[in-house]
Design a protein around this motif. Sequence first.
Motif, PDB file in Angstrom:
ATOM      1  N   VAL A 146       0.863  -1.181   0.000  1.00  0.00           N
ATOM      2  CA  VAL A 146       0.000   0.000   0.000  1.00  0.00           C
ATOM      3  C   VAL A 146       0.898   1.230   0.000  1.00  0.00           C
ATOM      4  N   ARG A 147       0.771   2.054  -1.021  1.00  0.00           N
ATOM      5  CA  ARG A 147       1.561   3.273  -1.112  1.00  0.00           C
ATOM      6  C   ARG A 147       0.653   4.466  -1.376  1.00  0.00           C
ATOM      7  N   THR A 148       1.042   5.609  -0.860  1.00  0.00           N
ATOM      8  CA  THR A 148       0.315   6.851  -1.110  1.00  0.00           C
ATOM      9  C   THR A 148       1.331   7.967  -1.330  1.00  0.00           C
ATOM     10  N   GLU A 149       1.189   8.672  -2.424  1.00  0.00           N
ATOM     11  CA  GLU A 149       2.053   9.817  -2.719  1.00  0.00           C
ATOM     12  C   GLU A 149       1.181  11.046  -2.937  1.00  0.00           C
ATOM     13  N   VAL A 150       1.526  12.133  -2.255  1.00  0.00           N
ATOM     14  CA  VAL A 150       0.848  13.406  -2.424  1.00  0.00           C
ATOM     15  C   VAL A 150       1.788  14.352  -3.165  1.00  0.00           C
ATOM     16  N   VAL A 151       1.318  14.872  -4.283  1.00  0.00           N
ATOM     17  CA  VAL A 151       2.105  15.814  -5.080  1.00  0.00           C
ATOM     18  C   VAL A 151       1.534  17.209  -4.862  1.00  0.00           C
ATOM     19  N   GLY A 152       2.377  18.103  -4.344  1.00  0.00           N
ATOM     20  CA  GLY A 152       1.945  19.457  -4.063  1.00  0.00           C
ATOM     21  C   GLY A 152       2.621  20.473  -4.961  1.00  0.00           C
ATOM     22  N   GLU A 153       2.279  21.725  -4.758  1.00  0.00           N
ATOM     23  CA  GLU A 153       2.852  22.796  -5.570  1.00  0.00           C
ATOM     24  C   GLU A 153       4.349  22.968  -5.344  1.00  0.00           C
ATOM     25  N   ASP A 154       4.811  22.598  -4.132  1.00  0.00           N
ATOM     26  CA  ASP A 154       6.208  22.857  -3.781  1.00  0.00           C
ATOM     27  C   ASP A 154       6.975  21.600  -3.393  1.00  0.00           C
ATOM     28  N   GLY A 155       6.470  20.452  -3.737  1.00  0.00           N
ATOM     29  CA  GLY A 155       7.163  19.216  -3.407  1.00  0.00           C
ATOM     30  C   GLY A 155       6.196  18.056  -3.352  1.00  0.00           C
ATOM     31  N   SER A 156       6.707  16.903  -2.986  1.00  0.00           N
ATOM     32  CA  SER A 156       5.867  15.709  -2.887  1.00  0.00           C
ATOM     33  C   SER A 156       6.301  14.893  -1.689  1.00  0.00           C
ATOM     34  N   ALA A 157       5.446  13.977  -1.281  1.00  0.00           N
ATOM     35  CA  ALA A 157       5.760  13.099  -0.154  1.00  0.00           C
ATOM     36  C   ALA A 157       5.077  11.763  -0.380  1.00  0.00           C
ATOM     37  N   MET A 158       5.785  10.688  -0.002  1.00  0.00           N
ATOM     38  CA  MET A 158       5.259   9.341  -0.222  1.00  0.00           C
ATOM     39  C   MET A 158       5.402   8.516   1.042  1.00  0.00           C
ATOM     40  N   ILE A 159       4.411   7.668   1.292  1.00  0.00           N
ATOM     41  CA  ILE A 159       4.478   6.684   2.367  1.00  0.00           C
ATOM     42  C   ILE A 159       4.219   5.294   1.789  1.00  0.00           C
ATOM     43  N   GLY A 160       4.585   4.277   2.573  1.00  0.00           N
ATOM     44  CA  GLY A 160       4.370   2.907   2.137  1.00  0.00           C
ATOM     45  C   GLY A 160       5.629   2.243   1.633  1.00  0.00           C
ATOM     46  N   LEU A 161       6.784   2.867   1.879  1.00  0.00           N
ATOM     47  CA  LEU A 161       8.060   2.315   1.432  1.00  0.00           C
ATOM     48  C   LEU A 161       8.799   1.594   2.555  1.00  0.00           C
ATOM     49  N   GLY A 162       8.160   1.499   3.699  1.00  0.00           N
ATOM     50  CA  GLY A 162       8.787   0.806   4.811  1.00  0.00           C
ATOM     51  C   GLY A 162       9.787   1.647   5.572  1.00  0.00           C
ATOM     52  N   GLN A 163       9.778   2.949   5.374  1.00  0.00           N
ATOM     53  CA  GLN A 163      10.761   3.791   6.046  1.00  0.00           C
ATOM     54  C   GLN A 163      10.184   5.154   6.428  1.00  0.00           C
ATOM     55  N   GLY A 164       8.899   5.209   6.702  1.00  0.00           N
ATOM     56  CA  GLY A 164       8.279   6.466   7.076  1.00  0.00           C
ATOM     57  C   GLY A 164       8.001   7.337   5.868  1.00  0.00           C
ATOM     58  N   VAL A 165       7.774   8.624   6.123  1.00  0.00           N
ATOM     59  CA  VAL A 165       7.468   9.556   5.038  1.00  0.00           C
ATOM     60  C   VAL A 165       8.742   9.879   4.275  1.00  0.00           C
ATOM     61  N   VAL A 166       8.715   9.697   2.957  1.00  0.00           N
ATOM     62  CA  VAL A 166       9.822  10.081   2.085  1.00  0.00           C
ATOM     63  C   VAL A 166       9.407  11.345   1.356  1.00  0.00           C
TER      64      VAL A 166
END
Length: 360
Positions: free
Chosen positions: A257-277
């Motif tokens: 299960v992965r979730t990535e949020v793409v914003g105006e000034d960057g992005s962040a992803m979870i579900g890689l087994g290492q917290g928020v990237v």
Amino acid sequence: MTATETLPAVPVAEPIPADLRVAVLGVGLMGADHVARLHRRISGARVAVVSDAAADRAGQVAAEVPGCRVVPDPLAAIADPEVDAVVLASPGRFHEEQVLACIERGIPVLCEKPLTMEAGSSLGIVRAEDAYTARTGRRLVQVGFMRRFDPEYAQLRELIASGAIGEPLVVHCAHRNPAVPPGVTTESIVQDSVVHEVDVARFLLGEEIAAVTVLRPRSTRHAGEGLSDPLLVLLETTGGRMVDVECFVSTGLAYEVRTEVVGEDGSAMIGLGQGVVRQSAGPAGAVRSTVIAPGFRERFALAYDLELRRWVDAARRGTVDGPGAWDGYAAQAVCAAGVEALRTGRRTEVRLESREATQS
């Protein structure tokens, strides 16, 4: 009211002084896990009653908990004077009657999704609880969208709220299971799996879902007969944001299960087994993990623990601390639109009552 806004919690006049006495209805996979969790890892509560259509299974589960009784009739379990709160892990077709019984008795209930099987009956739960709240000032119903309690999802929501990646524009979700039991249908993929991404979108973005489109890519050879797998689902929010979901339930690999949020000034992803990237301009790159949990119970074990712990603490205070009946109804309304979109192949608008209308 927004998708994440909740009413203020109002304490009961006389908080429960001793351990919360809990009845667990349905002790299959999820219910048995909840019994073990309450018995071994959650303070302030004890499992007093279990109920299940399979008498042998109920007896086996009860035998593991000192002082736990089996009450075969679930409505009798709800009415039992030695029960202060209920965890519902029974089949979804029984939820409406059982949740309404909890509201009628005035005891807290944690209901595994779905709240009910249809949006209309879920709306009926919302209205019944609203009427109870108007009389007492208390909320009783929590729905088991456990991802809201997962630390990664909580951190991602906090990151969005902080403005560190700017306004969120697009959310990418992947929901992959190694396999599903026989009898799973394409419609149930939307209702039982995509529903989690529906709640995640509402939780992260604080907006309702306005429309749904479902696409059917070429199916994997591992899919069961008649099953369209994977599905691509596009959710449009009331604020003009887009959420795409790849739901693939028979990968043959693991639970991912992965979730990535793409914003105006960057992005962040979870579900890689290492917290928020988090990704943004700069010299440092992100290192990706290759560890994938074998199943949902392993991936969200901590989320389930936190969910039960916070539910018990809130119930003892006479409050609700988590997704409520409205969240269960909103998710069902979106899934109903998703099933219609699946059948017709067309973009389908979500028919959602206004929150104010339910309280009038």
